[in-house]
Design a protein around this motif. Structure first.
Motif, PDB file in Angstrom:
ATOM      1  N   ASP A 139       0.855  -1.187   0.000  1.00 18.39           N
ATOM      2  CA  ASP A 139       0.000   0.000   0.000  1.00 18.39           C
ATOM      3  C   ASP A 139       0.891   1.236   0.000  1.00 18.39           C
ATOM      4  O   ASP A 139       2.127   1.121   0.023  1.00 18.39           O
ATOM      5  CB  ASP A 139      -0.972   0.005   1.188  1.00 18.39           C
ATOM      6  CG  ASP A 139      -0.275  -0.034   2.551  1.00 18.39           C
ATOM      7  OD1 ASP A 139       0.961   0.204   2.621  1.00 18.39           O
ATOM      8  OD2 ASP A 139      -0.953  -0.300   3.552  1.00 18.39           O
ATOM      9  N   ALA A 140       0.275   2.403  -0.035  1.00 19.31           N
ATOM     10  CA  ALA A 140       1.051   3.641  -0.122  1.00 19.31           C
ATOM     11  C   ALA A 140       1.926   3.854   1.108  1.00 19.31           C
ATOM     12  O   ALA A 140       3.067   4.323   1.000  1.00 19.31           O
ATOM     13  CB  ALA A 140       0.108   4.826  -0.320  1.00 19.31           C
ATOM     14  N   ALA A 141       1.406   3.513   2.295  1.00 19.72           N
ATOM     15  CA  ALA A 141       2.171   3.743   3.524  1.00 19.72           C
ATOM     16  C   ALA A 141       3.441   2.898   3.554  1.00 19.72           C
ATOM     17  O   ALA A 141       4.527   3.390   3.892  1.00 19.72           O
ATOM     18  CB  ALA A 141       1.310   3.446   4.749  1.00 19.72           C
ATOM     19  N   ALA A 183       4.965   1.707   0.972  1.00 28.37           N
ATOM     20  CA  ALA A 183       5.841   2.210  -0.088  1.00 28.37           C
ATOM     21  C   ALA A 183       6.676   3.375   0.412  1.00 28.37           C
ATOM     22  O   ALA A 183       7.883   3.463   0.135  1.00 28.37           O
ATOM     23  CB  ALA A 183       5.008   2.632  -1.297  1.00 28.37           C
ATOM     24  N   ARG A 184       6.060   4.269   1.156  1.00 31.61           N
ATOM     25  CA  ARG A 184       6.806   5.413   1.686  1.00 31.61           C
ATOM     26  C   ARG A 184       7.876   4.967   2.672  1.00 31.61           C
ATOM     27  O   ARG A 184       8.979   5.525   2.706  1.00 31.61           O
ATOM     28  CB  ARG A 184       5.843   6.395   2.369  1.00 31.61           C
ATOM     29  CG  ARG A 184       4.964   7.165   1.402  1.00 31.61           C
ATOM     30  CD  ARG A 184       4.340   8.362   2.082  1.00 31.61           C
ATOM     31  NE  ARG A 184       3.406   9.043   1.208  1.00 31.61           N
ATOM     32  CZ  ARG A 184       2.086   8.964   1.299  1.00 31.61           C
ATOM     33  NH1 ARG A 184       1.540   8.199   2.245  1.00 31.61           N
ATOM     34  NH2 ARG A 184       1.303   9.622   0.470  1.00 31.61           N
ATOM     35  N   THR A 222       5.854  -4.235  -6.486  1.00 27.90           N
ATOM     36  CA  THR A 222       4.662  -4.660  -5.767  1.00 27.90           C
ATOM     37  C   THR A 222       4.466  -6.167  -5.887  1.00 27.90           C
ATOM     38  O   THR A 222       4.691  -6.739  -6.948  1.00 27.90           O
ATOM     39  CB  THR A 222       3.399  -3.956  -6.289  1.00 27.90           C
ATOM     40  OG1 THR A 222       3.101  -4.438  -7.607  1.00 27.90           O
ATOM     41  CG2 THR A 222       3.575  -2.455  -6.325  1.00 27.90           C
ATOM     42  N   ARG A 279      -1.860   3.986  -6.374  1.00 27.94           N
ATOM     43  CA  ARG A 279      -1.671   4.653  -5.076  1.00 27.94           C
ATOM     44  C   ARG A 279      -0.225   4.521  -4.613  1.00 27.94           C
ATOM     45  O   ARG A 279       0.357   5.461  -4.059  1.00 27.94           O
ATOM     46  CB  ARG A 279      -2.628   4.056  -4.046  1.00 27.94           C
ATOM     47  CG  ARG A 279      -4.085   4.432  -4.268  1.00 27.94           C
ATOM     48  CD  ARG A 279      -4.955   4.046  -3.093  1.00 27.94           C
ATOM     49  NE  ARG A 279      -5.089   2.604  -2.949  1.00 27.94           N
ATOM     50  CZ  ARG A 279      -6.027   1.867  -3.542  1.00 27.94           C
ATOM     51  NH1 ARG A 279      -6.913   2.453  -4.341  1.00 27.94           N
ATOM     52  NH2 ARG A 279      -6.100   0.568  -3.346  1.00 27.94           N
ATOM     53  N   ILE A 280       0.356   3.354  -4.830  1.00 21.62           N
ATOM     54  CA  ILE A 280       1.745   3.130  -4.437  1.00 21.62           C
ATOM     55  C   ILE A 280       2.674   4.020  -5.265  1.00 21.62           C
ATOM     56  O   ILE A 280       3.569   4.686  -4.724  1.00 21.62           O
ATOM     57  CB  ILE A 280       2.106   1.644  -4.609  1.00 21.62           C
ATOM     58  CG1 ILE A 280       1.405   0.813  -3.531  1.00 21.62           C
ATOM     59  CG2 ILE A 280       3.611   1.421  -4.570  1.00 21.62           C
ATOM     60  CD1 ILE A 280       1.441  -0.682  -3.765  1.00 21.62           C
ATOM     61  N   ARG A 326       2.033   6.793  -6.821  1.00 20.78           N
ATOM     62  CA  ARG A 326       1.844   8.214  -6.501  1.00 20.78           C
ATOM     63  C   ARG A 326       2.517   8.596  -5.193  1.00 20.78           C
ATOM     64  O   ARG A 326       2.879   9.757  -4.987  1.00 20.78           O
ATOM     65  CB  ARG A 326       0.354   8.555  -6.403  1.00 20.78           C
ATOM     66  CG  ARG A 326      -0.352   8.707  -7.726  1.00 20.78           C
ATOM     67  CD  ARG A 326      -1.669   9.465  -7.541  1.00 20.78           C
ATOM     68  NE  ARG A 326      -2.534   8.822  -6.557  1.00 20.78           N
ATOM     69  CZ  ARG A 326      -3.477   7.930  -6.862  1.00 20.78           C
ATOM     70  NH1 ARG A 326      -3.645   7.558  -8.123  1.00 20.78           N
ATOM     71  NH2 ARG A 326      -4.235   7.409  -5.923  1.00 20.78           N
ATOM     72  N   ALA A 327       2.686   7.627  -4.305  1.00 22.81           N
ATOM     73  CA  ALA A 327       3.191   7.926  -2.959  1.00 22.81           C
ATOM     74  C   ALA A 327       4.703   8.117  -2.916  1.00 22.81           C
ATOM     75  O   ALA A 327       5.224   8.613  -1.914  1.00 22.81           O
ATOM     76  CB  ALA A 327       2.789   6.804  -2.001  1.00 22.81           C
ATOM     77  N   VAL A 328       5.415   7.709  -3.962  1.00 26.82           N
ATOM     78  CA  VAL A 328       6.884   7.737  -3.934  1.00 26.82           C
ATOM     79  C   VAL A 328       7.412   8.379  -5.215  1.00 26.82           C
ATOM     80  O   VAL A 328       6.694   8.515  -6.208  1.00 26.82           O
ATOM     81  CB  VAL A 328       7.472   6.316  -3.785  1.00 26.82           C
ATOM     82  CG1 VAL A 328       7.048   5.697  -2.458  1.00 26.82           C
ATOM     83  CG2 VAL A 328       7.048   5.419  -4.936  1.00 26.82           C
TER      84      VAL A 328
END
Length: 250
Positions: free
Chosen positions: A25-27, A29-30, A42, A69-70, A72-74
Motif C-alpha cells: 500500500d502507499a504507507a 511504499a513510503r 509490488t 496509489r503506491i 503516486r506515494a513515492v
C-alpha cells in the motif's frame, strides 16, 4: 533518463543485486522509499491480502488502483506484479500500467484458467506484443513458473527463459529455483535473473553471490508486518483482559 531506463540501469548483475522491497500500500511504499531503496516491486499476493482477497483473486481494476496509489506515494521507480496480465490485450495492459505510474511489470507463464504452465511459445509471443506496445518504457520481468508448477527441469526453465529473452524481456524470474542453480540459469538464459527471498532461504546478499541480479520478497514483507501487528493486537487484548480481571473497565 526515464524512470524505466533508471530501473533498467539498476540491474547491475550478480554479486551486487538490485534489492526491491514489495510494498502492499502507499504507507509501506513510503517506508521503503524513505529507507533509501532505489525502486520498488509490488507483490500481487501482498496487495491482494491488503485488499481482502486471496492471491490471484484481486479484480484487475482494484489491482491497478492499488499500484497507482503506491506509485503516486513515492518518487522512485515502481514495478508492478500483474500476474498473467488479467486477459488484457498487450495494448490495454501497457496502457493501464502507464496510467498507474508503473514502469516495470512481472508477467508470469502460468495459465490461470488451468493452473498449469502456458505453452512457452504462446507466452513468448505475448511478451513480444507487450514489448512492441511499450517500447523501452517498460521493464519486463518474465516469470518462469516451472519450479512452482512441479516441473523442476533446468533445461525447460532455460528453454523458456531464452524464448522470453528473444521476445524482449529485460530479466527473468524462475521463481523458487534452487539457489545453487541461479548462476547456471542466468548464464544459460543470458539475462539478469530475479530471485525471491524465502523465510528459510539465503539472504539478499547471499542470493546475489549465488547469481541473482535482482532480489524481491513476494508477499514476505507484508506477512511479516501482519505477524507483528497480530502480536501487538494480542498484547493489547491481554492488557484489557488483565484490566477486566482486576475490576477495571476494559
Amino acid at each position: 533518463m526515464t524512470a524505466a531506463a533508471a530501473l533498467r540501469a539498476l540491474h547491475h548483475g550478480p554479486g551486487l543485486p538490485l534489492v526491491l522491497p514489495g510494498p502492499w500500500d502507499a504507507a509501506s511504499a513510503r517506508v521503503f522509499a524513505d529507507a533509501g531503496f532505489p525502486a520498488l516491486a509490488t507483490p500481487s499476493a501482498g496487495v491482494a491480502a491488503s485488499l481482502g482477497y486471496e492471491d490471484g483473486a484481486t479484480p484487475p481494476d482494484e489491482m491497478f488502483a492499488a499500484v497507482a496509489r503506491i506509485a503516486r506515494a513515492v518518487d522512485i521507480p515502481v514495478s508492478a506484479d500483474v500476474e498473467a496480465g488479467y486477459g488484457l490485450s498487450a495494448r490495454e495492459l501497457v496502457g493501464r500500467l502507464a496510467d498507474a505510474g508503473a514502469v516495470g511489470c512481472n508477467l508470469e507463464d502460468t495459465d490461470h484458467t488451468t493452473g498449469q504452465l502456458r505453452d512457452a511459445h504462446q507466452q513468448a509471443d505475448w511478451l513480444a506484443e507487450v514489448r512492441a506496445e511499450a517500447g523501452d518504457a517498460l521493464v519486463i520481468n518474465a516469470r518462469i513458473d516451472t519450479y512452482l508448477r512441479g516441473v523442476p527441469d533446468s533445461d525447460e526453465t532455460v528453454r523458456r527463459g531464452r524464448l522470453y529473452a528473444a521476445a524482449g524481456a529485460d530479466c527473468v524470474y524462475p521463481i523458487l529455483a534452487p539457489p545453487p542453480l541461479l548462476a547456471e540459469l542466468a548464464t544459460a538464459i543470458g539475462l539478469p535473473l530475479n530471485a525471491v527471498v524465502t523465510a528459510d532461504g539465503p539472504t539478499p546478499r547471499e542470493l546475489g553471490a549465488l547469481g541473482a541480479a535482482r532480489v524481491t520478497f513476494g508477499p514476505g514483507l507484508q506477512r511479516q508486518a501482519m505477524a507483528a501487528l497480530t502480536g501487538m493486537a494480542e498484547r493489547v487484548r491481554e492488557e484489557l483482559r488483565g484490566a477486566a480481571a482486576g475490576g477495571l473497565r476494559p
